[in-house]
Design an enzyme around this catalytic site. Structure first.
Site, mmCIF file in Angstrom:
data_model
loop_
_atom_site.group_PDB
_atom_site.id
_atom_site.type_symbol
_atom_site.label_atom_id
_atom_site.label_comp_id
_atom_site.label_asym_id
_atom_site.label_seq_id
_atom_site.Cartn_x
_atom_site.Cartn_y
_atom_site.Cartn_z
ATOM 1 N N SER A 98 7.101 6.604 -2.581
ATOM 2 C CA SER A 98 6.377 5.374 -2.879
ATOM 3 C C SER A 98 6.644 4.881 -4.294
ATOM 4 O O SER A 98 6.760 5.669 -5.233
ATOM 5 C CB SER A 98 4.875 5.656 -2.726
ATOM 6 O OG SER A 98 4.140 4.673 -3.399
ATOM 7 N N HIS A 145 -4.567 -3.130 -0.104
ATOM 8 C CA HIS A 145 -4.975 -4.457 -0.579
ATOM 9 C C HIS A 145 -5.978 -5.058 0.410
ATOM 10 O O HIS A 145 -5.705 -6.101 1.006
ATOM 11 C CB HIS A 145 -3.760 -5.378 -0.700
ATOM 12 C CG HIS A 145 -2.697 -4.878 -1.632
ATOM 13 N ND1 HIS A 145 -1.481 -5.500 -1.758
ATOM 14 C CD2 HIS A 145 -2.666 -3.823 -2.495
ATOM 15 C CE1 HIS A 145 -0.737 -4.855 -2.644
ATOM 16 N NE2 HIS A 145 -1.433 -3.821 -3.100
ATOM 17 N N GLU A 169 4.611 3.590 -6.123
ATOM 18 C CA GLU A 169 3.428 3.881 -6.962
ATOM 19 C C GLU A 169 3.252 5.387 -7.173
ATOM 20 O O GLU A 169 2.144 5.857 -7.398
ATOM 21 C CB GLU A 169 2.166 3.283 -6.333
ATOM 22 C CG GLU A 169 2.161 1.788 -6.188
ATOM 23 C CD GLU A 169 2.275 1.026 -7.504
ATOM 24 O OE1 GLU A 169 2.467 1.661 -8.566
ATOM 25 O OE2 GLU A 169 2.198 -0.204 -7.455
ATOM 26 N N GLY A 225 0.791 -1.224 0.000
ATOM 27 C CA GLY A 225 0.000 0.000 0.000
ATOM 28 C C GLY A 225 0.822 1.273 0.000
ATOM 29 O O GLY A 225 2.045 1.257 0.199
ATOM 30 N N GLY A 245 8.824 0.715 0.274
ATOM 31 C CA GLY A 245 9.302 -0.397 1.102
ATOM 32 C C GLY A 245 9.150 -0.238 2.598
ATOM 33 O O GLY A 245 9.945 -0.789 3.361
HETATM 34 ZN ZN ZN Z 1 -0.455 -2.415 -4.383
#
Ligand code: ZN
Length: 248
Positions: A73, A96, A75, A29, A46
């Site tokens: 991140s 998730h 993402e 996440g 991480g």
């Molecule tokens: Zn993810």
């Protein structure tokens, strides 16, 4: 949100709650907040979101370039794409949650038009196509759907929510998972029963009266305006074969 210090504290508290409520596990996440000056405060790559410190968070410019030596991140591309698409969004949560992610992994849509709070609050919750994590492909996969929705499932991956504030985005993540739970139980009990088109129209007007946008057509009942037809497998195969022959 204006203050970087306040944003850091808000992210730490949200990360801890999301972790304790099993909405994310291990290093999964990511969370970000957009500050009033356009900079972002984001979780580092991480890190366990339940055990972060304010110092480990990373501040970037509006293009995702970090201030200092921290690594934002993985993402970040996805978060940047969302902020580009939605000027009204002040925070993004990606997690998730196990039941919602179960739907995303199974390629199953969460049912639309079955629960008033979800229809009024979200319209519905579609599945964004799969994109490899931490790549532009994932950013592109969510950029389209996020224009019209505040919550998404991400195919074979997880879930995503946005909000004007982190509090709102976080709350939407809990609502999404709660709805996935209800949906799963309804499938066990014979399947969800959809609202009528008229009821969705009424809920859409209610949503608009509270300042929301009209409910997108994709959130209306699946059977809306069409007659249900039942075919045996042989009949279906026969119809397809005939259609293919006619194209040759
Ligand atoms: Zn993810």
């Amino acid at each position: 949100m204006d203050g970087e210090k306040e944003a850091r504290a808000t992210i730490i508290a949200a990360g801890r709650r999301l972790y304790e409520r099993h909405i994310l596990a291990s290093l999964e996440g990511n969370i970000s907040i957009r500050l009033a000056d356009g900079r972002l405060v984001t979780t580092p790559t991480g890190a366990n979101k339940g055990r972060m410190t304010e110092e480990c968070l990373v501040v970037t410019d509006s293009e995702g370039n970090p201030e200092g030596s921290g690594k934002p991140s993985s993402e970040m591309f996805m978060h940047l794409a969302i902020y580009r698409e939605r000027k009204d969004v002040g925070a993004v949560v990606h997690a998730h949650p196990p039941i919602a992610t179960g739907y995303a992994v199974a390629g199953r849509q969460l049912p639309a038009a079955v629960l008033a709070e979800v229809v009024v609050g979200f319209g519905c919750i579609p599945i964004a196509p799969y994109g490899t994590p931490s790549t532009d492909a994932l950013a592109e996969a969510v950029a389209g759907p996020i224009r019209n929705y505040d919550a998404l499932l991400m195919a074979n991956h997880g879930a995503l929510t946005v909000g004007a504030s982190l509090e709102q985005a976080e709350e939407r993540m809990y609502q999404l998972e709660h709805f996935a739970h209800i949906s799963l139980v309804s499938h066990l009990l014979g399947g969800p029963q959809e609202f009528s088109v008229e009821e969705v129209d009424r809920l859409s007007r209610l949503r608009e009266s509270w300042g929301g946008s009209p409910i997108p057509p994709a959130c209306y009942p699946v059977g809306c305006g069409s007659e249900t037809v039942t075919l045996t497998k042989d009949e279906l195969v026969g119809l397809i074969a005939e259609a293919v022959r006619s194209l040759k």
